[in-house]
Design a protein around this motif. Structure first.
Motif, PDB file in Angstrom:
ATOM      1  N   PRO A   1       8.880  -6.758  14.823  1.00 57.96           N
ATOM      2  CA  PRO A   1       7.645  -6.813  14.036  1.00 57.96           C
ATOM      3  C   PRO A   1       6.398  -6.826  14.917  1.00 57.96           C
ATOM      4  O   PRO A   1       6.472  -7.123  16.108  1.00 57.96           O
TER       5      PRO A   1
ATOM      6  N   PRO B   1       5.288   5.274   9.494  1.00 58.15           N
ATOM      7  CA  PRO B   1       5.212   4.053   8.688  1.00 58.15           C
ATOM      8  C   PRO B   1       6.568   3.330   8.678  1.00 58.15           C
ATOM      9  O   PRO B   1       7.577   3.931   8.336  1.00 58.15           O
ATOM     10  N   HIS B   2       6.570   2.068   9.079  1.00 57.64           N
ATOM     11  CA  HIS B   2       7.812   1.282   9.128  1.00 57.64           C
ATOM     12  C   HIS B   2       7.410  -0.180   9.274  1.00 57.64           C
ATOM     13  O   HIS B   2       6.367  -0.482   9.854  1.00 57.64           O
ATOM     14  N   GLU B   3       8.249  -1.086   8.772  1.00 56.73           N
ATOM     15  CA  GLU B   3       7.900  -2.516   8.867  1.00 56.73           C
ATOM     16  C   GLU B   3       8.059  -3.045  10.292  1.00 56.73           C
ATOM     17  O   GLU B   3       7.544  -4.117  10.618  1.00 56.73           O
ATOM     18  N   LEU B   4       8.767  -2.296  11.138  1.00 57.04           N
ATOM     19  CA  LEU B   4       8.951  -2.688  12.538  1.00 57.04           C
ATOM     20  C   LEU B   4       8.339  -1.626  13.438  1.00 57.04           C
ATOM     21  O   LEU B   4       8.113  -0.492  13.024  1.00 57.04           O
TER      22      LEU B   4
ATOM     23  N   ARG C   1      17.027   3.633  11.400  1.00 56.73           N
ATOM     24  CA  ARG C   1      16.050   3.745  10.324  1.00 56.73           C
ATOM     25  C   ARG C   1      14.673   3.509  10.894  1.00 56.73           C
ATOM     26  O   ARG C   1      14.578   2.825  11.933  1.00 56.73           O
ATOM     27  N   PRO C   2      13.622   4.041  10.328  1.00 55.85           N
ATOM     28  CA  PRO C   2      13.602   4.822   9.085  1.00 55.85           C
ATOM     29  C   PRO C   2      14.136   6.231   9.316  1.00 55.85           C
ATOM     30  O   PRO C   2      14.372   6.631  10.473  1.00 55.85           O
TER      31      PRO C   2
END
Ligand code: MG
Length: 158
Positions: free
Chosen positions: A14, A26-29, A102-103
Motif C-alpha cells: 500500500p 489504477p490498483h489499491e497497491l 493482479r491487476p
C-alpha cells in the motif's frame, strides 16, 4: 548484433503508485522501491546495459543516491539509451515479459508498449510486451511482488 538479458522484481504494497513502463495503473497497491520501482523499465535497462557490456543499473543509478528517490524510471531509460549512443549502439528490438498476478494488465498494454517504443526510438513492431500470471504460486502468485524479464538486441551505428 549484441544480445542482453535483464530481470527485476519489486514488492507490492500500500501507499505507492503502480507504474509499469511509465504508465500509472489504477490498483489499491503499488510498487515499493527507491525510484518509482518500475520493474519493466528496470529489467529493460539492465538488458540494454548488459548487451553493451556495461555495468548494471545499480552502478549508474544507485538506490543509495537521493537523486534517484522516486525517480521516473522511463527518464532513466532514456539516459541509458544516450549512454549506448555514446558507445555506438542503438536498440534493434526488445522483448519483455511481465509476471503479475493482479491487476489484469491487458487494458494497459497498448499504452505501455507506446511508451517503451517512444523511449527506445523503435517502431511498435520492434517492441514485444507480454504479461502472464504466476498461476497463484509463490510470492508473485500471492500478490507480494511483480517481476519483469527483458531480452534486447543492439545494433552498432558504425
Ligand atoms: Mg528495480
Amino acid at each position: 548484433m549484441l544480445v542482453g538479458i535483464g530481470y527485476d522484481v519489486h514488492r507490492l504494497g500500500p501507499g505507492r503508485p503502480f507504474i509499469l513502463a511509465g504508465v500509472q495503473i489504477p490498483h489499491e497497491l503499488g510498487l515499493h522501491g527507491h525510484s518509482d520501482a518500475d520493474v519493466v523499465a528496470h529489467a529493460l535497462m539492465d538488458a540494454l546495459l548488459g548487451a553493451a557490456g556495461l555495468a548494471d543499473i545499480g552502478t549508474y543509478f544507485p538506490d543509495t543516491d537521493p537523486a534517484y528517490k522516486d525517480a521516473d524510471s522511463m527518464g532513466l531509460l532514456k539516459r541509458v539509451i544516450e549512454l549506448l549512443q555514446q558507445e555506438g549502439y542503438r536498440p534493434n528490438n526488445v522483448d519483455l515479459s511481465i509476471i503479475c498476478e493482479r491487476p489484469k494488465l491487458a487494458p494497459h498494454m497498448p499504452a505501455m508498449k507506446a511508451q517503451l517504443a517512444e523511449a527506445l526510438g523503435l517502431p511498435l513492431q520492434r517492441v514485444g510486451l507480454k504479461a502472464t500470471t504466476n498461476e497463484a504460486i509463490g510470492f508473485i502468485g500471492r500478490g507480494e511482488g511483480v517481476a519483469a524479464l527483458a531480452v534486447v538486441t543492439l545494433k552498432g551505428d558504425a
